[in-house]
Design a protein around this motif. Structure first.
Motif, PDB file in Angstrom:
ATOM      1  N   GLU A 177       1.782  -8.370  20.033  1.00  0.00           N
ATOM      2  CA  GLU A 177       2.260  -9.021  18.815  1.00  0.00           C
ATOM      3  C   GLU A 177       1.344  -8.713  17.630  1.00  0.00           C
ATOM      4  N   ASP A 178       0.029  -8.654  17.905  1.00  0.00           N
ATOM      5  CA  ASP A 178      -0.918  -8.320  16.852  1.00  0.00           C
ATOM      6  C   ASP A 178      -0.698  -6.893  16.375  1.00  0.00           C
ATOM      7  N   LEU A 179      -0.463  -5.986  17.300  1.00  0.00           N
ATOM      8  CA  LEU A 179      -0.220  -4.608  16.930  1.00  0.00           C
ATOM      9  C   LEU A 179       1.058  -4.476  16.107  1.00  0.00           C
ATOM     10  N   GLN A 180       2.070  -5.212  16.487  1.00  0.00           N
ATOM     11  CA  GLN A 180       3.324  -5.185  15.735  1.00  0.00           C
ATOM     12  C   GLN A 180       3.121  -5.749  14.334  1.00  0.00           C
ATOM     13  N   GLU A 181       2.337  -6.805  14.234  1.00  0.00           N
ATOM     14  CA  GLU A 181       2.046  -7.408  12.937  1.00  0.00           C
ATOM     15  C   GLU A 181       1.268  -6.441  12.053  1.00  0.00           C
ATOM     16  N   GLN A 182       0.318  -5.714  12.645  1.00  0.00           N
ATOM     17  CA  GLN A 182      -0.444  -4.714  11.891  1.00  0.00           C
ATOM     18  C   GLN A 182       0.472  -3.610  11.388  1.00  0.00           C
ATOM     19  N   LYS A 183       1.397  -3.166  12.229  1.00  0.00           N
ATOM     20  CA  LYS A 183       2.351  -2.132  11.824  1.00  0.00           C
ATOM     21  C   LYS A 183       3.201  -2.613  10.658  1.00  0.00           C
ATOM     22  N   GLU A 184       3.643  -3.855  10.725  1.00  0.00           N
ATOM     23  CA  GLU A 184       4.475  -4.411   9.670  1.00  0.00           C
ATOM     24  C   GLU A 184       3.705  -4.511   8.350  1.00  0.00           C
ATOM     25  N   ARG A 185       2.446  -4.974   8.415  1.00  0.00           N
ATOM     26  CA  ARG A 185       1.627  -5.053   7.199  1.00  0.00           C
ATOM     27  C   ARG A 185       1.396  -3.665   6.608  1.00  0.00           C
ATOM     28  N   ARG A 186       1.123  -2.686   7.475  1.00  0.00           N
ATOM     29  CA  ARG A 186       0.905  -1.315   7.016  1.00  0.00           C
ATOM     30  C   ARG A 186       2.167  -0.757   6.358  1.00  0.00           C
ATOM     31  N   ARG A 187       3.331  -1.045   6.944  1.00  0.00           N
ATOM     32  CA  ARG A 187       4.591  -0.563   6.390  1.00  0.00           C
ATOM     33  C   ARG A 187       4.844  -1.180   5.011  1.00  0.00           C
ATOM     34  N   LYS A 188       4.583  -2.492   4.890  1.00  0.00           N
ATOM     35  CA  LYS A 188       4.765  -3.166   3.603  1.00  0.00           C
ATOM     36  C   LYS A 188       3.813  -2.606   2.548  1.00  0.00           C
ATOM     37  N   LEU A 189       2.579  -2.337   2.939  1.00  0.00           N
ATOM     38  CA  LEU A 189       1.603  -1.807   2.000  1.00  0.00           C
ATOM     39  C   LEU A 189       1.994  -0.398   1.555  1.00  0.00           C
ATOM     40  N   GLN A 190       2.455   0.428   2.480  1.00  0.00           N
ATOM     41  CA  GLN A 190       2.885   1.776   2.118  1.00  0.00           C
ATOM     42  C   GLN A 190       4.075   1.734   1.167  1.00  0.00           C
ATOM     43  N   LYS A 191       4.997   0.818   1.430  1.00  0.00           N
ATOM     44  CA  LYS A 191       6.156   0.672   0.561  1.00  0.00           C
ATOM     45  C   LYS A 191       5.723   0.237  -0.834  1.00  0.00           C
ATOM     46  N   ALA A 192       4.801  -0.711  -0.921  1.00  0.00           N
ATOM     47  CA  ALA A 192       4.299  -1.165  -2.222  1.00  0.00           C
ATOM     48  C   ALA A 192       3.521  -0.050  -2.915  1.00  0.00           C
ATOM     49  N   PHE A 193       2.768   0.735  -2.153  1.00  0.00           N
ATOM     50  CA  PHE A 193       1.974   1.826  -2.719  1.00  0.00           C
ATOM     51  C   PHE A 193       2.876   2.889  -3.341  1.00  0.00           C
ATOM     52  N   ARG A 194       4.032   3.114  -2.739  1.00  0.00           N
ATOM     53  CA  ARG A 194       4.960   4.121  -3.264  1.00  0.00           C
ATOM     54  C   ARG A 194       5.590   3.694  -4.589  1.00  0.00           C
ATOM     55  N   THR A 195       5.503   2.413  -4.951  1.00  0.00           N
ATOM     56  CA  THR A 195       6.047   1.970  -6.230  1.00  0.00           C
ATOM     57  C   THR A 195       5.125   2.323  -7.398  1.00  0.00           C
ATOM     58  N   LEU A 196       3.889   2.704  -7.115  1.00  0.00           N
ATOM     59  CA  LEU A 196       2.938   3.067  -8.164  1.00  0.00           C
ATOM     60  C   LEU A 196       3.230   4.470  -8.679  1.00  0.00           C
TER      61      LEU A 196
END
Length: 105
Positions: A37-56
């Motif tokens: 579950e922790d690994l899945q949560e880390q993947k989700e946070r990383r995905r959200k951060l990458q998505k936000a980073f692409r908006t720059l």
């Protein structure tokens, strides 16, 4: 020489500690204690951060990368890009605000 040492220290400070010897056995123990579950949560946070980073914008992405991944100061970034220090600092500040806003969405 001091500059290179500081950059390496900034980049690798999370991996080294005087209190804990990071050996292969200790790394294995850390990895074994990871819960799926922790690994899945880390993947989700990383995905959200990458998505936000692409908006720059590309220049904002480049400056965030230089500042936080290469550990360059605002003055060094300004010198390398040919801008004023205040322009680079303001751009980084606005980029972080935009990242935070888009990360929470």
């Amino acid at each position: 020489m001091t500059y290179i040492y500081q950059r390496r220290l900034c980049r690798y400070q999370a991996y080294y500690s005087l209190d804990y010897a990071l050996t292969a056995e200790n790394e294995r123990a850390l990895l074994d204690n990871e819960v799926p579950e922790d690994l899945q949560e880390q993947k989700e946070r990383r995905r959200k951060l990458q998505k936000a980073f692409r908006t720059l914008t590309p220049s904002q992405q480049r400056r965030i990368y230089k500042r936080y991944f290469l550990c360059m100061s605002c003055a060094e970034i300004a010198r390398s890009e040919g801008y004023t220090i205040s322009a680079v600092c303001n751009s980084i500040h606005r980029s972080l605000k935009k990242l935070k806003k888009n990360y929470d969405l």
